[in-house]
Design a protein around this motif. Structure first.
Motif, PDB file in Angstrom:
ATOM      1  N   GLY A  59       0.784  -1.232   0.000  1.00  0.00           N
ATOM      2  CA  GLY A  59       0.000   0.000   0.000  1.00  0.00           C
ATOM      3  C   GLY A  59       0.808   1.271   0.000  1.00  0.00           C
ATOM      4  O   GLY A  59       0.441   2.258  -0.637  1.00  0.00           O
ATOM      5  N   ASP A  60       1.951   1.273   0.690  1.00  0.00           N
ATOM      6  CA  ASP A  60       2.736   2.509   0.768  1.00  0.00           C
ATOM      7  C   ASP A  60       3.768   2.623  -0.355  1.00  0.00           C
ATOM      8  O   ASP A  60       4.448   3.639  -0.468  1.00  0.00           O
ATOM      9  N   ILE A  61       3.888   1.566  -1.181  1.00  0.00           N
ATOM     10  CA  ILE A  61       4.821   1.627  -2.315  1.00  0.00           C
ATOM     11  C   ILE A  61       4.067   1.476  -3.633  1.00  0.00           C
ATOM     12  O   ILE A  61       4.607   1.053  -4.644  1.00  0.00           O
ATOM     13  N   ARG A  62       2.790   1.794  -3.582  1.00  0.00           N
ATOM     14  CA  ARG A  62       1.935   1.939  -4.768  1.00  0.00           C
ATOM     15  C   ARG A  62       1.770   0.662  -5.584  1.00  0.00           C
ATOM     16  O   ARG A  62       1.821   0.680  -6.802  1.00  0.00           O
ATOM     17  N   TRP A  63       1.579  -0.466  -4.885  1.00  0.00           N
ATOM     18  CA  TRP A  63       1.128  -1.667  -5.588  1.00  0.00           C
ATOM     19  C   TRP A  63      -0.350  -1.461  -5.880  1.00  0.00           C
ATOM     20  O   TRP A  63      -1.168  -1.373  -4.962  1.00  0.00           O
ATOM     21  N   LEU A 111       6.598 -13.428  -7.669  1.00  0.00           N
ATOM     22  CA  LEU A 111       5.707 -12.371  -8.148  1.00  0.00           C
ATOM     23  C   LEU A 111       5.647 -11.196  -7.186  1.00  0.00           C
ATOM     24  O   LEU A 111       5.675 -10.030  -7.593  1.00  0.00           O
ATOM     25  N   TYR A 112       5.509 -11.510  -5.910  1.00  0.00           N
ATOM     26  CA  TYR A 112       5.412 -10.467  -4.891  1.00  0.00           C
ATOM     27  C   TYR A 112       6.216 -10.893  -3.681  1.00  0.00           C
ATOM     28  O   TYR A 112       6.232 -12.064  -3.304  1.00  0.00           O
ATOM     29  N   PHE A 113       6.881  -9.922  -3.095  1.00  0.00           N
ATOM     30  CA  PHE A 113       7.659 -10.157  -1.879  1.00  0.00           C
ATOM     31  C   PHE A 113       7.723  -8.847  -1.112  1.00  0.00           C
ATOM     32  O   PHE A 113       7.958  -7.784  -1.701  1.00  0.00           O
ATOM     33  N   GLY A 114       7.518  -8.907   0.177  1.00  0.00           N
ATOM     34  CA  GLY A 114       7.663  -7.696   0.974  1.00  0.00           C
ATOM     35  C   GLY A 114       7.130  -7.866   2.372  1.00  0.00           C
ATOM     36  O   GLY A 114       6.538  -8.894   2.725  1.00  0.00           O
ATOM     37  N   LEU A 115       7.352  -6.833   3.161  1.00  0.00           N
ATOM     38  CA  LEU A 115       6.937  -6.810   4.561  1.00  0.00           C
ATOM     39  C   LEU A 115       5.934  -5.693   4.803  1.00  0.00           C
ATOM     40  O   LEU A 115       5.994  -4.640   4.169  1.00  0.00           O
ATOM     41  N   VAL A 116       5.042  -5.915   5.739  1.00  0.00           N
ATOM     42  CA  VAL A 116       4.174  -4.859   6.236  1.00  0.00           C
ATOM     43  C   VAL A 116       5.085  -3.785   6.849  1.00  0.00           C
ATOM     44  O   VAL A 116       6.088  -4.117   7.500  1.00  0.00           O
ATOM     45  N   THR A 156      12.094  -5.903  -9.568  1.00  0.00           N
ATOM     46  CA  THR A 156      11.887  -4.861  -8.570  1.00  0.00           C
ATOM     47  C   THR A 156      11.959  -3.532  -9.307  1.00  0.00           C
ATOM     48  O   THR A 156      12.397  -3.474 -10.451  1.00  0.00           O
ATOM     49  N   CYS A 157      11.505  -2.482  -8.670  1.00  0.00           N
ATOM     50  CA  CYS A 157      11.517  -1.196  -9.367  1.00  0.00           C
ATOM     51  C   CYS A 157      11.836  -0.067  -8.408  1.00  0.00           C
ATOM     52  O   CYS A 157      11.921  -0.256  -7.192  1.00  0.00           O
ATOM     53  N   SER A 158      12.015   1.104  -8.983  1.00  0.00           N
ATOM     54  CA  SER A 158      12.415   2.270  -8.199  1.00  0.00           C
ATOM     55  C   SER A 158      11.324   2.743  -7.242  1.00  0.00           C
ATOM     56  O   SER A 158      11.583   3.614  -6.409  1.00  0.00           O
ATOM     57  N   LYS A 159      10.127   2.190  -7.330  1.00  0.00           N
ATOM     58  CA  LYS A 159       9.069   2.519  -6.363  1.00  0.00           C
ATOM     59  C   LYS A 159       9.184   1.671  -5.102  1.00  0.00           C
ATOM     60  O   LYS A 159       8.568   1.983  -4.088  1.00  0.00           O
ATOM     61  N   ASP A 160       9.945   0.562  -5.187  1.00  0.00           N
ATOM     62  CA  ASP A 160      10.078  -0.327  -4.033  1.00  0.00           C
ATOM     63  C   ASP A 160      10.912   0.330  -2.944  1.00  0.00           C
ATOM     64  O   ASP A 160      11.519   1.387  -3.143  1.00  0.00           O
TER      65      ASP A 160
END
Length: 198
Positions: A59-63, A111-116, A156-160
């Motif tokens: 949500g905070d990295i514009r997915w 496809l997707y990876f990340g932390l809250v 990955t991208c520069s928004k991450d």
């Protein structure tokens, strides 16, 4: 025709990097963090849970690409053979996830990876990526109809987040493609309105 200038939507330049491993020996695992951190496969296809993870982590990295999907579309995706969701829990609370997709030719994409956001910066991300990558390499053991994994890749991208690329490189992923495109600036959706704003 009106001479009034038309407002244009703001845009931003986004760079996307694609990375890969071509052997299970490429993986360089991170240290296991201290505390009650467990990683469990979510084996029941549940769109509600998958959408929660997607919104809470991205949500905070514009997915935003999946936010318009219907319940049926989420379910159809989650039920495909070779699709897996591995969830990190800290003291029983979902802290992040890795979503894997088996593809043709023995490839598995992360496809997707990340932390809250509340769990970032606590050395959980390296461990979760290590664990998820290892599950990509042994995915065919759980899905006998899928070929043995020959390649694990992601983008990955520069928004991450600022540490995403470093984490991937430390785990043994190698860059194989870079692209830059202009995209519209989107509002930060978050898991609910105002989650990441003042």
């Amino acid at each position: 025709m009106s001479d009034v200038p038309q407002a244009t939507a703001p845009t931003t330049e986004v760079t996307t990097w694609s990375l890969e491993q071509t052997s299970a020996t490429d993986l360089r695992p991170a240290a296991v963090p201290e505390g009650d951190v467990r990683i469990v496969r979510s084996e029941v296809p549940l769109p509600e849970f998958s959408r929660f993870l997607y919104a809470a982590v991205g949500g905070d990295i514009r997915w935003t690409d999946r936010l318009g999907m219907t319940y049926a579309q989420w379910r159809e995706f989650l039920e495909r053979p070779g699709t897996e969701t591995w969830v990190a829990y800290v003291n029983g609370t979902p802290a992040g996830y890795v979503e894997l997709e088996a593809q043709d030719g023995g490839a598995v994409e992360i496809l997707y990876f990340g932390l809250v956001p509340a769990f970032r910066g606590r050395r959980i991300g390296g461990h979760l990526l290590s664990y998820g990558t290892a599950r990509a390499w042994d995915l065919a053991e759980r899905w006998p109809q899928r070929p043995r994994t020959e390649r694990v890749w992601l983008h990955t991208c520069s928004k991450d987040g600022p540490y995403a690329m470093d984490n991937y490189l430390r785990r043994g992923f190698r860059l194989f493609d870079t692209r830059t495109e202009v995209e519209p600036v989107l509002a930060t959706p978050g898991p609910w309105p105002g989650a990441y704003g003042p």
